[in-house]
Design a protein around this motif. Structure first.
Motif, PDB file in Angstrom:
ATOM      1  N   GLN A   1     -15.712   4.331 122.145  1.00 34.84           N
ATOM      2  CA  GLN A   1     -15.620   5.580 122.891  1.00 34.84           C
ATOM      3  C   GLN A   1     -15.319   6.761 121.975  1.00 34.84           C
ATOM      4  O   GLN A   1     -15.875   7.858 122.149  1.00 34.84           O
ATOM      5  N   LEU A   2     -14.457   6.553 120.989  1.00 33.08           N
ATOM      6  CA  LEU A   2     -14.142   7.632 120.049  1.00 33.08           C
ATOM      7  C   LEU A   2     -15.357   8.011 119.214  1.00 33.08           C
ATOM      8  O   LEU A   2     -15.608   9.198 118.963  1.00 33.08           O
ATOM      9  N   ALA A   3     -16.115   7.026 118.776  1.00 37.69           N
ATOM     10  CA  ALA A   3     -17.308   7.304 117.969  1.00 37.69           C
ATOM     11  C   ALA A   3     -18.331   8.105 118.751  1.00 37.69           C
ATOM     12  O   ALA A   3     -18.978   9.022 118.209  1.00 37.69           O
ATOM     13  N   LEU A   4     -18.476   7.787 120.047  1.00 36.96           N
ATOM     14  CA  LEU A   4     -19.447   8.506 120.876  1.00 36.96           C
ATOM     15  C   LEU A   4     -18.931   9.890 121.262  1.00 36.96           C
ATOM     16  O   LEU A   4     -19.710  10.845 121.357  1.00 36.96           O
ATOM     17  N   LYS A   5     -17.622  10.002 121.451  1.00 38.65           N
ATOM     18  CA  LYS A   5     -17.029  11.282 121.828  1.00 38.65           C
ATOM     19  C   LYS A   5     -17.035  12.270 120.662  1.00 38.65           C
ATOM     20  O   LYS A   5     -17.212  13.473 120.859  1.00 38.65           O
ATOM     21  N   PHE A   6     -16.851  11.743 119.437  1.00 40.14           N
ATOM     22  CA  PHE A   6     -16.793  12.602 118.251  1.00 40.14           C
ATOM     23  C   PHE A   6     -17.872  12.157 117.258  1.00 40.14           C
ATOM     24  O   PHE A   6     -17.599  11.408 116.314  1.00 40.14           O
ATOM     25  N   PRO A   7     -19.109  12.594 117.448  1.00 37.27           N
ATOM     26  CA  PRO A   7     -20.186  12.164 116.547  1.00 37.27           C
ATOM     27  C   PRO A   7     -20.004  12.631 115.112  1.00 37.27           C
ATOM     28  O   PRO A   7     -20.639  12.079 114.199  1.00 37.27           O
ATOM     29  N   ASP A   8     -19.115  13.631 114.905  1.00 36.50           N
ATOM     30  CA  ASP A   8     -18.847  14.099 113.552  1.00 36.50           C
ATOM     31  C   ASP A   8     -17.656  13.369 112.928  1.00 36.50           C
ATOM     32  O   ASP A   8     -17.158  13.761 111.871  1.00 36.50           O
ATOM     33  N   LEU A   9     -17.200  12.294 113.577  1.00 38.37           N
ATOM     34  CA  LEU A   9     -16.104  11.469 113.064  1.00 38.37           C
ATOM     35  C   LEU A   9     -16.687  10.196 112.460  1.00 38.37           C
ATOM     36  O   LEU A   9     -17.577   9.574 113.048  1.00 38.37           O
ATOM     37  N   LEU A  10     -16.188   9.807 111.301  1.00 46.04           N
ATOM     38  CA  LEU A  10     -16.590   8.543 110.681  1.00 46.04           C
ATOM     39  C   LEU A  10     -15.439   7.551 110.845  1.00 46.04           C
ATOM     40  O   LEU A  10     -14.323   7.798 110.392  1.00 46.04           O
ATOM     41  N   ILE A  11     -15.701   6.451 111.517  1.00 47.31           N
ATOM     42  CA  ILE A  11     -14.692   5.410 111.721  1.00 47.31           C
ATOM     43  C   ILE A  11     -14.971   4.269 110.751  1.00 47.31           C
ATOM     44  O   ILE A  11     -16.104   3.756 110.690  1.00 47.31           O
ATOM     45  N   VAL A  12     -13.964   3.879 109.990  1.00 46.60           N
ATOM     46  CA  VAL A  12     -14.111   2.790 109.015  1.00 46.60           C
ATOM     47  C   VAL A  12     -13.201   1.640 109.431  1.00 46.60           C
ATOM     48  O   VAL A  12     -11.983   1.824 109.599  1.00 46.60           O
ATOM     49  N   TRP A  13     -13.785   0.468 109.604  1.00 46.22           N
ATOM     50  CA  TRP A  13     -13.051  -0.719 110.044  1.00 46.22           C
ATOM     51  C   TRP A  13     -13.236  -1.849 109.029  1.00 46.22           C
ATOM     52  O   TRP A  13     -14.247  -2.531 109.057  1.00 46.22           O
TER      53      TRP A  13
END
Length: 378
Positions: free
Chosen positions: A234-246
């Motif tokens: 949900q965070l990735a879709l809400k903030f397309p300018d955010l890069l999530i690294v797991w």
């Protein structure tokens, strides 16, 4: 116990997991540079691959590698095997003291084996308490057990010291030294990066904000882990300018819960576990940290990174009190709301990022060495 020894005393340092290796590496290095002590490094390899990575980064070569990791082993399997095999090593080397760090099953079992041999136990990172014997499990019980039998308690903070006093530990056995994880982190971040790591190369040119996510806690397996995966999506879709690294933990239950929910999302990077130096640089590059790890609650505030903890309680309340760490649990909506606030509200972000770091100045290993030498009359 008679702790009067001569110079060149042997001190056994016993560990089995990646976090233990990180926090003990500065201690081992300090011991290696002191001519009056001989460190005997023993690894149980409770974590095999991740442990080897850390030892490689810090150039630590174990004197004894018990290689106890086995597929499907239970906590009782680990404890029983560690006690019996460490007992043989203690009999072979007869050290003047044994150093353990933290709260894993290796720590508890090695401390018991040493105590039964009348070898003084030095407990590094002593006094952490969540107040709930079931959370984290089995760590809360392990550290309380070690506190009953240790001769030296090296507490990271005054809060930990107070916890030990409450448990009846004599004041003269407790020393507040800070946390050696800061020593290790400062060393790792200061070293030049290795060439060619694809994640480092990508982040050098990617200007997006980075959310670093790590999760592995036993109590979060199952539905809680699924909830975390949903929040990442949900965070990735809400903030397309955010890069999530797991960096995906090796535990297959963790991967099975999270991977299906994020594998088709373009701004989420899933990577294999990173070696410690690379992970430290990723932590320094990140803007926000979402984690259920204990160590990262200590590391990230020292780099000015807001930490949202995927747990309902913590044995590390100091950073929560200081404002750099916040407990948020694992509810999907709560996670999304808390991360969103930090991304959207500059004042909220600044308040956490600029909070005081309560975990020390990066000289904890020096203090550890001094205290042990005094205890051994060296």
């Amino acid at each position: 116990m008679n702790n009067a020894v001569t110079a060149n005393a042997k001190v056994m340092i016993i560990y089995g997991t990646r976090p233990e290796a990180i926090k003990l590496a500065p201690v081992i290095k300090a011991f290696e540079q002191d001519p009056t002590l001989t460190p005997i490094v023993v690894v149980t390899a409770q974590h095999r691959e991740m442990l080897d990575q850390v030892n490689g980064v810090f150039e630590v070569i174990p004197d004894v590698d018990l290689n106890l990791m086995a597929h499907g082993q239970t906590l009782n399997d680990i404890a029983g095997t560690v006690i019996s095999q460490i007992d043989e090593i203690l009999d072979m080397y007869r050290p003047a003291a044994a150093v353990v760090q933290g709260d894993t099953t290796t720590v508890m079992a090695a401390a018991i084996a040493s105590f039964n041999r009348e070898i003084p136990v030095v407990h590094l990172e002593a006094g952490l308490r969540s107040g709930n014997i079931q959370s984290p499990f089995p760590e809360e019980a392990n550290r309380k057990i070690v506190s009953q039998i240790a001769s030296i308690h090296l507490a990271p903070t005054e809060v930990s010291r107070t916890n030990l006093l409450t448990d009846g530990v004599p004041d003269d056995r407790i020393h507040v030294i800070g946390n050696t994880v800061i020593d290790a982190l400062n060393w790792a971040v200061s070293r030049p990066p290795r060439d060619g790591h694809p994640l480092s190369n990508r982040l050098e040119t990617d200007t997006r904000r980075v959310l670093l996510v790590t999760t592995h806690r036993r109590e979060n397996l199952g539905a809680h882990m699924v909830s975390i995966g949903r929040a990442m999506r949900q965070l990735a879709l809400k903030f397309p300018d955010l890069l999530i690294v797991w960096p995906a933990h090796k535990n297959p239950e963790v991967r099975a819960s999270i991977t299906p929910q994020i594998e088709d999302v373009g701004n989420i990077i899933s990577t294999e576990p990173l070696e410690y130096g690379e992970f430290s640089r990723l932590l320094a590059r990140s803007d926000i940290v979402l984690t259920d790890s204990g160590g990262i609650q200590e590391e990230a505030p020292s780099l000015g990174k807001p930490v949202l903890v995927l747990r309902e309680n913590t044995e590390r309340p100091e950073a929560v009190a200081a404002g750099g760490v916040k407990l948020i649990g694992t509810n999907t909506n709560r996670i999304v709301d808390e991360v969103s606030t930090l991304l959207d509200d500059d004042e909220a972000y600044s308040s956490m990022a600029n909070a005081m770091n309560p975990y020390g100045d990066g000289r904890s290993a020096e203090r550890c060495l001094t205290i042990i030498k005094k205890f051994l009359n060296i």
